[in-house]
Design an enzyme around this catalytic site. Sequence first.
Site, mmCIF file in Angstrom:
data_model
loop_
_atom_site.group_PDB
_atom_site.id
_atom_site.type_symbol
_atom_site.label_atom_id
_atom_site.label_comp_id
_atom_site.label_asym_id
_atom_site.label_seq_id
_atom_site.Cartn_x
_atom_site.Cartn_y
_atom_site.Cartn_z
ATOM 1 N N CYS A 34 8.976 -0.923 23.584
ATOM 2 C CA CYS A 34 10.223 -1.511 24.081
ATOM 3 C C CYS A 34 9.985 -2.941 24.585
ATOM 4 C CB CYS A 34 10.859 -0.598 25.126
ATOM 5 S SG CYS A 34 12.604 -0.981 25.430
ATOM 6 N N HIS A 84 10.563 4.695 23.351
ATOM 7 C CA HIS A 84 9.654 5.108 24.427
ATOM 8 C C HIS A 84 8.986 6.447 24.091
ATOM 9 C CE1 HIS A 84 10.920 2.219 27.625
ATOM 10 N NE2 HIS A 84 12.017 2.173 26.890
ATOM 11 N N GLU A 142 6.488 7.748 25.439
ATOM 12 C CA GLU A 142 5.959 8.360 26.658
ATOM 13 C C GLU A 142 6.987 9.221 27.383
ATOM 14 O OE1 GLU A 142 8.028 4.676 28.176
ATOM 15 O OE2 GLU A 142 6.995 5.294 26.345
#
EC number: 4.3.3.6
Length: 194
Positions: free
Chosen positions: A80, A172, A174
Amino acid sequence: MKKKIGVLAIQGAFREHCKSLEKLGVEAVEVRSVDDLKGISGLIIPGGESTAIGKQLEIDGFGDKIVEMAGEGFPIFGTCAGMILLSKKIDRSNQYSLGLLDISVKRNAFGRQIASFEADIPVKGLKGGNLRAVFIRAPYVTEAGPELDVLAAYAGKIVLVQDDHILASAFHPELTDDTRIHEYFINIVDQYRK
């Protein structure tokens, strides 16, 4: 000896990246200064506010050191805001970037925070089916150089690219339990940091 991968811990979702790495048996090192770059085999630049992170990278030659290390084959993964910071050009902006990827990016390209969304996307070379991608004020690639490997797109927009030892995603990874993109980056680290 446990592999060490740094996560830029200036601002943004660095703790979540650390958790993903730890799940995969990798030691995550929070990187806040040039000194913290010593002894790590790769670096993740997380999502967050690209302008704020960029300002910190301009201090004390921090960003210059990252660029120097990348020039020596040091693996870097930007997510990002990290993708924005790795790009050579940011559409309609002259903010700081590391300029390591031959891409132009559009910031907040899918809309504001309220327009955040998740989507299942196919990723080139990734086994196990589509990847659940979380887009939060995400950029996308508007132009990609000929040497770049485009690994994924969403709605016709490029959202995951690789150039040798540098990887960048608009989403993202994660923020889901799927660790395949982190595993992919660890494989890049293994390949380039022998």
